[in-house]
Write a protein that holds these residues in place. Structure first.
Motif, PDB file in Angstrom:
ATOM      1  N   LEU A  95      52.274  -4.082  32.422  1.00  0.00           N
ATOM      2  CA  LEU A  95      53.339  -3.190  32.857  1.00  0.00           C
ATOM      3  C   LEU A  95      54.452  -3.969  33.533  1.00  0.00           C
ATOM      4  O   LEU A  95      54.194  -4.938  34.260  1.00  0.00           O
ATOM      5  CB  LEU A  95      52.784  -2.154  33.840  1.00  0.00           C
ATOM      6  CG  LEU A  95      51.722  -1.185  33.289  1.00  0.00           C
ATOM      7  CD1 LEU A  95      51.108  -0.391  34.429  1.00  0.00           C
ATOM      8  CD2 LEU A  95      52.334  -0.263  32.251  1.00  0.00           C
ATOM      9  N   ALA A  96      55.682  -3.569  33.288  1.00  0.00           N
ATOM     10  CA  ALA A  96      56.814  -4.201  33.966  1.00  0.00           C
ATOM     11  C   ALA A  96      56.680  -3.998  35.467  1.00  0.00           C
ATOM     12  O   ALA A  96      56.247  -2.943  35.929  1.00  0.00           O
ATOM     13  CB  ALA A  96      58.122  -3.600  33.464  1.00  0.00           C
ATOM     14  N   GLN A  97      57.035  -5.010  36.218  1.00  0.00           N
ATOM     15  CA  GLN A  97      56.916  -4.951  37.675  1.00  0.00           C
ATOM     16  C   GLN A  97      58.262  -5.251  38.311  1.00  0.00           C
ATOM     17  O   GLN A  97      58.992  -6.113  37.836  1.00  0.00           O
ATOM     18  CB  GLN A  97      55.867  -5.954  38.162  1.00  0.00           C
ATOM     19  CG  GLN A  97      55.575  -5.883  39.649  1.00  0.00           C
ATOM     20  CD  GLN A  97      54.483  -6.853  40.062  1.00  0.00           C
ATOM     21  OE1 GLN A  97      54.168  -7.779  39.326  1.00  0.00           O
ATOM     22  NE2 GLN A  97      53.917  -6.657  41.231  1.00  0.00           N
ATOM     23  N   VAL A  98      58.612  -4.515  39.352  1.00  0.00           N
ATOM     24  CA  VAL A  98      59.807  -4.813  40.135  1.00  0.00           C
ATOM     25  C   VAL A  98      59.326  -5.332  41.472  1.00  0.00           C
ATOM     26  O   VAL A  98      58.862  -4.581  42.320  1.00  0.00           O
ATOM     27  CB  VAL A  98      60.713  -3.578  40.312  1.00  0.00           C
ATOM     28  CG1 VAL A  98      61.905  -3.920  41.189  1.00  0.00           C
ATOM     29  CG2 VAL A  98      61.183  -3.078  38.957  1.00  0.00           C
ATOM     30  N   ASN A  99      59.402  -6.631  41.624  1.00  0.00           N
ATOM     31  CA  ASN A  99      58.856  -7.305  42.800  1.00  0.00           C
ATOM     32  C   ASN A  99      59.697  -8.531  43.075  1.00  0.00           C
ATOM     33  O   ASN A  99      59.792  -9.419  42.235  1.00  0.00           O
ATOM     34  CB  ASN A  99      57.395  -7.694  42.539  1.00  0.00           C
ATOM     35  CG  ASN A  99      56.746  -8.374  43.728  1.00  0.00           C
ATOM     36  OD1 ASN A  99      57.390  -8.616  44.753  1.00  0.00           O
ATOM     37  ND2 ASN A  99      55.471  -8.695  43.600  1.00  0.00           N
ATOM     38  N   LYS A 226      60.817   4.077  30.628  1.00  0.00           N
ATOM     39  CA  LYS A 226      61.822   4.519  29.644  1.00  0.00           C
ATOM     40  C   LYS A 226      61.322   5.688  28.790  1.00  0.00           C
ATOM     41  O   LYS A 226      62.124   6.413  28.198  1.00  0.00           O
ATOM     42  CB  LYS A 226      62.241   3.358  28.756  1.00  0.00           C
ATOM     43  CG  LYS A 226      61.204   2.910  27.742  1.00  0.00           C
ATOM     44  CD  LYS A 226      61.760   1.837  26.828  1.00  0.00           C
ATOM     45  CE  LYS A 226      60.758   1.433  25.749  1.00  0.00           C
ATOM     46  NZ  LYS A 226      61.301   0.391  24.844  1.00  0.00           N
ATOM     47  N   ARG A 227      59.996   5.883  28.738  1.00  0.00           N
ATOM     48  CA  ARG A 227      59.447   6.984  27.945  1.00  0.00           C
ATOM     49  C   ARG A 227      59.408   8.295  28.726  1.00  0.00           C
ATOM     50  O   ARG A 227      59.069   9.337  28.172  1.00  0.00           O
ATOM     51  CB  ARG A 227      58.039   6.629  27.458  1.00  0.00           C
ATOM     52  CG  ARG A 227      58.017   5.415  26.516  1.00  0.00           C
ATOM     53  CD  ARG A 227      56.612   4.912  26.249  1.00  0.00           C
ATOM     54  NE  ARG A 227      56.638   3.680  25.454  1.00  0.00           N
ATOM     55  CZ  ARG A 227      56.827   2.480  25.972  1.00  0.00           C
ATOM     56  NH1 ARG A 227      57.011   2.345  27.278  1.00  0.00           N
ATOM     57  NH2 ARG A 227      56.851   1.419  25.202  1.00  0.00           N
ATOM     58  N   GLU A 328      61.931  -1.831  29.573  1.00  0.00           N
ATOM     59  CA  GLU A 328      60.917  -0.790  29.693  1.00  0.00           C
ATOM     60  C   GLU A 328      61.240   0.188  30.817  1.00  0.00           C
ATOM     61  O   GLU A 328      60.504   1.141  31.050  1.00  0.00           O
ATOM     62  CB  GLU A 328      59.543  -1.427  29.940  1.00  0.00           C
ATOM     63  CG  GLU A 328      59.001  -2.207  28.761  1.00  0.00           C
ATOM     64  CD  GLU A 328      58.744  -1.317  27.550  1.00  0.00           C
ATOM     65  OE1 GLU A 328      58.092  -0.272  27.711  1.00  0.00           O
ATOM     66  OE2 GLU A 328      59.220  -1.657  26.452  1.00  0.00           O
ATOM     67  N   ILE A 329      62.335  -0.080  31.537  1.00  0.00           N
ATOM     68  CA  ILE A 329      62.702   0.744  32.694  1.00  0.00           C
ATOM     69  C   ILE A 329      64.021   1.472  32.416  1.00  0.00           C
ATOM     70  O   ILE A 329      64.933   0.905  31.807  1.00  0.00           O
ATOM     71  CB  ILE A 329      62.812  -0.140  33.951  1.00  0.00           C
ATOM     72  CG1 ILE A 329      61.420  -0.560  34.417  1.00  0.00           C
ATOM     73  CG2 ILE A 329      63.535   0.568  35.082  1.00  0.00           C
ATOM     74  CD1 ILE A 329      61.418  -1.572  35.536  1.00  0.00           C
TER      75      ILE A 329
END
Length: 392
Positions: A95-99, A226-227, A328-329
């Motif tokens: 999963l994409a991560q924002v960190n 995004k889904r 993906e976001i």
């Protein structure tokens, strides 16, 4: 020759002691290789199971066939548990991560080969040759003040991570640590969002006055997978979600799924901004994740954003769309207005915010001239080229 009960008891004690010693070594190894959360407990379960099966075997309880079935069943369950854990971890890691810790800041370092730091294209009218200012700040703003340094500092190696005193002229320790360093006099200027109440109180206790100079504008954004069919939220819905009164995506036009609303660590610039949006509404407790620490054991920390199908996160536009961009976001419109440079410049986007060059009484004589240059056409040009919106 048949063993006596005492002989079986002695053999059992020796077997259990050997298994316990091996388990201790295995647990120690897993703790230092990052497996304390799952493999540490699994080692203890395996050790307990083997100890029990050893005692059963020594005392001759049950038939040999039954004991073999018990051993193979136990081994199979342990393997299934390990496989399930690894599959789950592989999914989470996909999963994409924002960190912020995931961003390699050296790619924005001033004067570095192929640096991504913005460039004026000519020599700046203002130059620093001595009494270099010690700069620090938020991760999302490092590319900007790195560009400032590249324009006016003498060419040298300026590493973004603090190595030792005397080499920390252009570093990035994140918002919370940067404010601490500014208040203690370890930094001359930091670039960050407005301070939290805790940071303001910390400055007052230290007898320091924080001076905030607006140098640019930015959008505070919310994003989803995004889904997710939801593309817009209202300000009131944001408040309801983060206060815990709105809990399902179906309540805002999405699919029936609980909202997993991530937050950031206390005193980070984005968390402080969320608190200001909430005004007098109480923030709900954030999602937590357990982290293994060899010295402290298992500690619970605020979880970093993971792009689950039902996730909701927030950050600043430049960081989310450029420094940590992911296809993906999806960025959400707020009150029907999407975040963009145009909506920031016009003020139509509801969560437009200024960011600052913050000082705290540094005696360095270059502080004010440097701030004046940042607000000059050249400095504001670098704000624009970096990807932010100038204040002038």
């Amino acid at each position: 020759m048949k063993r006596t009960f005492l002989q079986n008891l002695l053999l059992s004690i020796l077997a259990v002691a050997g298994i316990a010693a091996a388990a201790f070594i295995a647990y120690f190894i897993t703790a230092f290789t990052g497996g304390m959360l799952f493999y540490g407990p699994l080692v203890l379960v395996i050790a307990a199971g083997l100890a029990l099966l050893s005692v059963i075997s020594i005392f001759g309880l049950f038939s040999g066939r039954v004991r073999r079935i018990m051993l193979s069943s136990f081994a199979g369950l342990c393997l299934l548990a390990a496989a399930g854990y690894e599959i789950r971890q592989a999914y989470i890691n996909s999963l994409a991560q924002v960190n912020e810790q995931e961003v390699n800041l050296t790619q924005y370092a001033p004067f570095a080969a192929d640096t991504k730091a913005a460039d004026l294209g000519h020599k700046a009218s203002y130059q620093l040759t001595e009494n270099l200012l010690r700069l620090d700040g938020a991760t999302a703003l490092y590319p900007l003040y790195s560009a400032f340094a590249q324009a006016v500092y003498p060419q040298d190696d300026y590493l973004p991570y603090v190595q030792k005193e005397g080499t920390d002229f252009v570093v990035c320790t994140s918002t919370s640590e940067a404010y601490k360093r500014l208040i203690t006099g370890e930094a001359d200027i930091i670039f960050a969002a407005a301070p939290s109440m805790a940071q303001t109180k910390q400055a007052k206790r230290a007898g320091v006055e924080l001076k905030l100079t607006p140098i640019g504008r930015e959008a505070f954004v919310f994003f989803v997978n995004k889904r997710n069919p939801v593309s817009s939220l209202t300000t009131e819905q944001i408040k309801d979600i983060y206060s815990g009164s709105l809990t399902n995506w179906s309540e805002v036009g999405g699919k029936k799924a609980p909202i997993r609303a991530f937050q950031r660590s206390e005193d980070s610039g984005s968390q402080t901004r969320l608190q200001k949006i909430m005004e007098d509404r109480q923030l709900m407790a954030p999602p937590k994740e357990n982290v293994a620490d060899v010295m402290s054991g298992i500690i619970s920390l605020t979880a970093s954003y993971r792009n689950y199908n039902n996730a909701l996160g927030f950050s600043f536009l430049f960081y989310a769309s450029q420094m940590n961009a992911s296809d993906e976001i999806k960025l959400l419109a707020i009150d029907g207005v999407p975040p963009s440079k145009e909506s920031i410049r016009s003020g139509n986007y509801p969560f437009t915010t200024e960011f600052y060059a913050v000082t705290a009484g540094s005696t360095n004589p270059n502080v004010e001239p440097f701030l004046d240059w940042i607000l000059s056409p050249e400095g504001q040009e670098l704000v624009e080229k970096t990807g932010y919106t100038p204040v002038k």
